[in-house]
Write a protein that holds these residues in place. Structure first.
Motif, PDB file in Angstrom:
ATOM      1  N   THR A  57      43.178 134.269 -50.045  1.00  0.00           N
ATOM      2  CA  THR A  57      42.165 135.322 -49.918  1.00  0.00           C
ATOM      3  C   THR A  57      41.283 135.373 -51.160  1.00  0.00           C
ATOM      4  O   THR A  57      40.048 135.455 -51.064  1.00  0.00           O
ATOM      5  CB  THR A  57      42.842 136.686 -49.697  1.00  0.00           C
ATOM      6  OG1 THR A  57      43.666 136.627 -48.527  1.00  0.00           O
ATOM      7  CG2 THR A  57      41.805 137.783 -49.529  1.00  0.00           C
ATOM      8  N   LEU A  58      41.920 135.309 -52.333  1.00  0.00           N
ATOM      9  CA  LEU A  58      41.159 135.352 -53.583  1.00  0.00           C
ATOM     10  C   LEU A  58      40.327 134.090 -53.778  1.00  0.00           C
ATOM     11  O   LEU A  58      39.179 134.160 -54.243  1.00  0.00           O
ATOM     12  CB  LEU A  58      42.118 135.539 -54.758  1.00  0.00           C
ATOM     13  CG  LEU A  58      42.802 136.908 -54.863  1.00  0.00           C
ATOM     14  CD1 LEU A  58      43.862 136.888 -55.959  1.00  0.00           C
ATOM     15  CD2 LEU A  58      41.785 138.006 -55.136  1.00  0.00           C
ATOM     16  N   VAL A  59      40.895 132.931 -53.429  1.00  0.00           N
ATOM     17  CA  VAL A  59      40.163 131.669 -53.613  1.00  0.00           C
ATOM     18  C   VAL A  59      38.873 131.670 -52.793  1.00  0.00           C
ATOM     19  O   VAL A  59      37.797 131.328 -53.296  1.00  0.00           O
ATOM     20  CB  VAL A  59      41.049 130.461 -53.217  1.00  0.00           C
ATOM     21  CG1 VAL A  59      40.194 129.203 -53.051  1.00  0.00           C
ATOM     22  CG2 VAL A  59      42.115 130.217 -54.268  1.00  0.00           C
ATOM     23  N   VAL A  60      38.969 132.062 -51.535  1.00  0.00           N
ATOM     24  CA  VAL A  60      37.791 132.067 -50.670  1.00  0.00           C
ATOM     25  C   VAL A  60      36.713 132.993 -51.238  1.00  0.00           C
ATOM     26  O   VAL A  60      35.537 132.618 -51.355  1.00  0.00           O
ATOM     27  CB  VAL A  60      38.167 132.488 -49.238  1.00  0.00           C
ATOM     28  CG1 VAL A  60      36.914 132.699 -48.389  1.00  0.00           C
ATOM     29  CG2 VAL A  60      39.063 131.429 -48.592  1.00  0.00           C
ATOM     30  N   SER A  61      37.098 134.208 -51.607  1.00  0.00           N
ATOM     31  CA  SER A  61      36.133 135.168 -52.144  1.00  0.00           C
ATOM     32  C   SER A  61      35.550 134.689 -53.468  1.00  0.00           C
ATOM     33  O   SER A  61      34.341 134.806 -53.711  1.00  0.00           O
ATOM     34  CB  SER A  61      36.798 136.533 -52.335  1.00  0.00           C
ATOM     35  OG  SER A  61      37.303 137.027 -51.118  1.00  0.00           O
ATOM     36  N   TYR A  62      36.392 134.141 -54.324  1.00  0.00           N
ATOM     37  CA  TYR A  62      35.951 133.702 -55.646  1.00  0.00           C
ATOM     38  C   TYR A  62      34.991 132.519 -55.551  1.00  0.00           C
ATOM     39  O   TYR A  62      33.938 132.496 -56.209  1.00  0.00           O
ATOM     40  CB  TYR A  62      37.180 133.328 -56.478  1.00  0.00           C
ATOM     41  CG  TYR A  62      36.893 132.980 -57.917  1.00  0.00           C
ATOM     42  CD1 TYR A  62      36.358 133.914 -58.779  1.00  0.00           C
ATOM     43  CD2 TYR A  62      37.182 131.708 -58.411  1.00  0.00           C
ATOM     44  CE1 TYR A  62      36.113 133.604 -60.105  1.00  0.00           C
ATOM     45  CE2 TYR A  62      36.938 131.383 -59.723  1.00  0.00           C
ATOM     46  CZ  TYR A  62      36.402 132.335 -60.578  1.00  0.00           C
ATOM     47  OH  TYR A  62      36.157 132.009 -61.882  1.00  0.00           O
ATOM     48  N   VAL A  63      35.326 131.539 -54.741  1.00  0.00           N
ATOM     49  CA  VAL A  63      34.485 130.348 -54.596  1.00  0.00           C
ATOM     50  C   VAL A  63      33.112 130.712 -54.027  1.00  0.00           C
ATOM     51  O   VAL A  63      32.090 130.118 -54.379  1.00  0.00           O
ATOM     52  CB  VAL A  63      35.187 129.295 -53.713  1.00  0.00           C
ATOM     53  CG1 VAL A  63      34.238 128.182 -53.323  1.00  0.00           C
ATOM     54  CG2 VAL A  63      36.402 128.725 -54.442  1.00  0.00           C
ATOM     55  N   VAL A  64      33.067 131.714 -53.158  1.00  0.00           N
ATOM     56  CA  VAL A  64      31.794 132.158 -52.590  1.00  0.00           C
ATOM     57  C   VAL A  64      30.958 132.904 -53.629  1.00  0.00           C
ATOM     58  O   VAL A  64      29.732 132.751 -53.686  1.00  0.00           O
ATOM     59  CB  VAL A  64      32.050 133.061 -51.358  1.00  0.00           C
ATOM     60  CG1 VAL A  64      30.757 133.741 -50.905  1.00  0.00           C
ATOM     61  CG2 VAL A  64      32.629 132.240 -50.216  1.00  0.00           C
ATOM     62  N   GLN A  65      31.616 133.677 -54.495  1.00  0.00           N
ATOM     63  CA  GLN A  65      30.883 134.539 -55.421  1.00  0.00           C
ATOM     64  C   GLN A  65      30.359 133.814 -56.658  1.00  0.00           C
ATOM     65  O   GLN A  65      29.249 134.106 -57.122  1.00  0.00           O
ATOM     66  CB  GLN A  65      31.777 135.698 -55.866  1.00  0.00           C
ATOM     67  CG  GLN A  65      32.043 136.726 -54.789  1.00  0.00           C
ATOM     68  CD  GLN A  65      32.856 137.894 -55.307  1.00  0.00           C
ATOM     69  OE1 GLN A  65      33.015 138.077 -56.516  1.00  0.00           O
ATOM     70  NE2 GLN A  65      33.385 138.705 -54.394  1.00  0.00           N
ATOM     71  N   VAL A  66      31.153 132.906 -57.207  1.00  0.00           N
ATOM     72  CA  VAL A  66      30.795 132.311 -58.501  1.00  0.00           C
ATOM     73  C   VAL A  66      29.422 131.646 -58.511  1.00  0.00           C
ATOM     74  O   VAL A  66      28.641 131.847 -59.456  1.00  0.00           O
ATOM     75  CB  VAL A  66      31.888 131.322 -58.966  1.00  0.00           C
ATOM     76  CG1 VAL A  66      31.416 130.524 -60.186  1.00  0.00           C
ATOM     77  CG2 VAL A  66      33.157 132.073 -59.307  1.00  0.00           C
ATOM     78  N   VAL A  86      40.885 130.804 -65.011  1.00  0.00           N
ATOM     79  CA  VAL A  86      40.480 129.993 -63.855  1.00  0.00           C
ATOM     80  C   VAL A  86      41.561 128.968 -63.531  1.00  0.00           C
ATOM     81  O   VAL A  86      41.769 128.600 -62.372  1.00  0.00           O
ATOM     82  CB  VAL A  86      39.132 129.292 -64.126  1.00  0.00           C
ATOM     83  CG1 VAL A  86      38.753 128.370 -62.966  1.00  0.00           C
ATOM     84  CG2 VAL A  86      38.028 130.328 -64.343  1.00  0.00           C
ATOM     85  N   SER A  87      42.298 128.539 -64.562  1.00  0.00           N
ATOM     86  CA  SER A  87      43.360 127.548 -64.354  1.00  0.00           C
ATOM     87  C   SER A  87      44.480 128.077 -63.471  1.00  0.00           C
ATOM     88  O   SER A  87      45.283 127.289 -62.956  1.00  0.00           O
ATOM     89  CB  SER A  87      43.940 127.102 -65.699  1.00  0.00           C
ATOM     90  OG  SER A  87      44.580 128.191 -66.356  1.00  0.00           O
ATOM     91  N   LEU A  88      44.554 129.401 -63.291  1.00  0.00           N
ATOM     92  CA  LEU A  88      45.596 129.946 -62.431  1.00  0.00           C
ATOM     93  C   LEU A  88      45.430 129.493 -60.984  1.00  0.00           C
ATOM     94  O   LEU A  88      46.409 129.463 -60.229  1.00  0.00           O
ATOM     95  CB  LEU A  88      45.589 131.478 -62.492  1.00  0.00           C
ATOM     96  CG  LEU A  88      46.131 132.116 -63.776  1.00  0.00           C
ATOM     97  CD1 LEU A  88      46.011 133.631 -63.702  1.00  0.00           C
ATOM     98  CD2 LEU A  88      47.578 131.701 -64.025  1.00  0.00           C
ATOM     99  N   ILE A  89      44.209 129.125 -60.597  1.00  0.00           N
ATOM    100  CA  ILE A  89      44.001 128.676 -59.214  1.00  0.00           C
ATOM    101  C   ILE A  89      44.824 127.421 -58.934  1.00  0.00           C
ATOM    102  O   ILE A  89      45.649 127.416 -58.012  1.00  0.00           O
ATOM    103  CB  ILE A  89      42.506 128.440 -58.935  1.00  0.00           C
ATOM    104  CG1 ILE A  89      41.724 129.743 -59.122  1.00  0.00           C
ATOM    105  CG2 ILE A  89      42.300 127.887 -57.526  1.00  0.00           C
ATOM    106  CD1 ILE A  89      40.222 129.577 -58.991  1.00  0.00           C
ATOM    107  N   PRO A  90      44.665 126.328 -59.707  1.00  0.00           N
ATOM    108  CA  PRO A  90      45.512 125.160 -59.423  1.00  0.00           C
ATOM    109  C   PRO A  90      46.965 125.343 -59.842  1.00  0.00           C
ATOM    110  O   PRO A  90      47.860 124.727 -59.254  1.00  0.00           O
ATOM    111  CB  PRO A  90      44.837 124.041 -60.224  1.00  0.00           C
ATOM    112  CG  PRO A  90      44.132 124.731 -61.339  1.00  0.00           C
ATOM    113  CD  PRO A  90      43.650 126.029 -60.742  1.00  0.00           C
TER     114      PRO A  90
END
Length: 318
Positions: A57-66, A86-90
């Motif tokens: 959920t966070l990845v989708v929202s974050y990738v769209v916003q940045v 940001v490294s927390l994603i991978p």
């Protein structure tokens, strides 16, 4: 002619991935307890699934916003405060892939390899220098130290011993380089502002993760090195006790999740030592550790839910 000012809106910042990070840390603790036949394995799957939902959920929202923000991805990665998160994603991706290996080894290995590569790539972001000592915080250990040690555990479980040793070297050397600078900043500079003070909890994570990584590459061997990591973890835990007075005055925020994964790593390392020492009533001691860290993360989850309900959790960005 009137000028338009941008209205504040709810934004996704990279430190929010600390929620999924904390949940995967708790899943790892329950996962090791399941290996000791203390807990049902299904609890690990539930926690991993919950972390995956939050993460996606966070990845989708974050990738769209940045891309819509000033400077886009370059500015986001270079941000001296939030950039390391940001490294927390991978990193969370690696942890979820490790959990997946229990059910589908090939798929878990493939995903782990992808996320480990991205994590190591982000670790190089800060090697070129240009850091401001006054803005240095414990979050800088995430892409290098935590990423390296977690990659060590994952590579060992994937059956890649050479890769595991390389990742252990990355995490260990990064820790030896960053730790003195972070301690110097703590001793010789004013304390970090309140929003960054929860990152002090991250400091207890590296020695516990180093111990877990070493146990992974040595197949559970307990020797002088393992005892050394245990001693450093104990010292770091004592420091956390001294910081309770500071933590008591903090308001709940997304940064509060910075406590979850490091404390879960310490709990998992403690379970290893309980299993090794096998003291009288060891099952009771193990359950005390499991329930304590589970209750702590549950409180964070309840506070988060309440704050979301009151619309006071997600940051307002312009």
């Amino acid at each position: 002619m009137s000028t338009r000012t941008s209205e504040p809106h709810v934004g996704i910042t990279p430190n929010l991935f600390g929620i999924a990070y904390g949940l995967t840390g708790l899943a790892g603790c329950w996962g090791y307890a399941a290996l000791l036949q203390l807990t049902p394995a299904v609890m690990t799957d539930i926690l991993c699934a919950s972390a995956a939902v939050v993460w996606l959920t966070l990845v989708v929202s974050y990738v769209v916003q940045v891309p819509r923000r000033p400077g886009g991805w370059p500015a986001e990665l270079a941000d001296p405060v939030l950039g390391p998160f940001v490294s927390l994603i991978p990193i969370v991706g690696m942890l979820l892939a490790i959990g997946l290996m229990r059910h589908d080894r090939a798929a878990g290995q493939w995903l782990f390899g992808v996320f480990a590569t991205v994590t190591i790539g982000l670790a190089g972001q800060w090697i070129l220098g240009g850091l401001d000592l006054d803005r240095l915080h414990h979050g800088y250990v995430l892409p290098t130290v935590a990423g390296g040690f977690i990659a060590t555990v994952g590579a060992a479980l994937a059956g890649w011993p050479g890769t595991a040793r390389v990742c252990f070297g990355l995490g260990l050397v990064s820790w030896l380089v960053l730790e003195p600078m972070i301690l110097a900043r703590r001793y010789f500079r004013p304390p970090p502002p309140p929003p960054l003070q929860p990152t002090l909890a991250i400091g207890v994570g590296p020695p516990a993760l180093a111990g877990l990584a070493y146990l992974a590459i040595t197949h559970g061997k307990v020797d002088a090195v393992t005892f050394g990591f245990a001693g450093y973890t104990l010292l770091a835990a004592l420091v956390q006790l001294r910081l309770i007075g500071l933590y008591r005055h903090l308001h709940f925020s997304p940064g509060s999740w910075a406590f979850a994964f490091p404390y879960a790593a310490v709990a998992t390392f403690a379970l290893h030592w309980i299993a090794y020492a096998h003291p009288p009533g060891y099952r009771i001691w193990a359950w005390v550790v499991i329930l304590a860290i589970t209750a702590f993360v549950a409180v964070l989850a309840i506070e988060t839910t309440a704050a979301l309900t009151r619309h006071r959790f997600l940051p307002q960005l312009r």
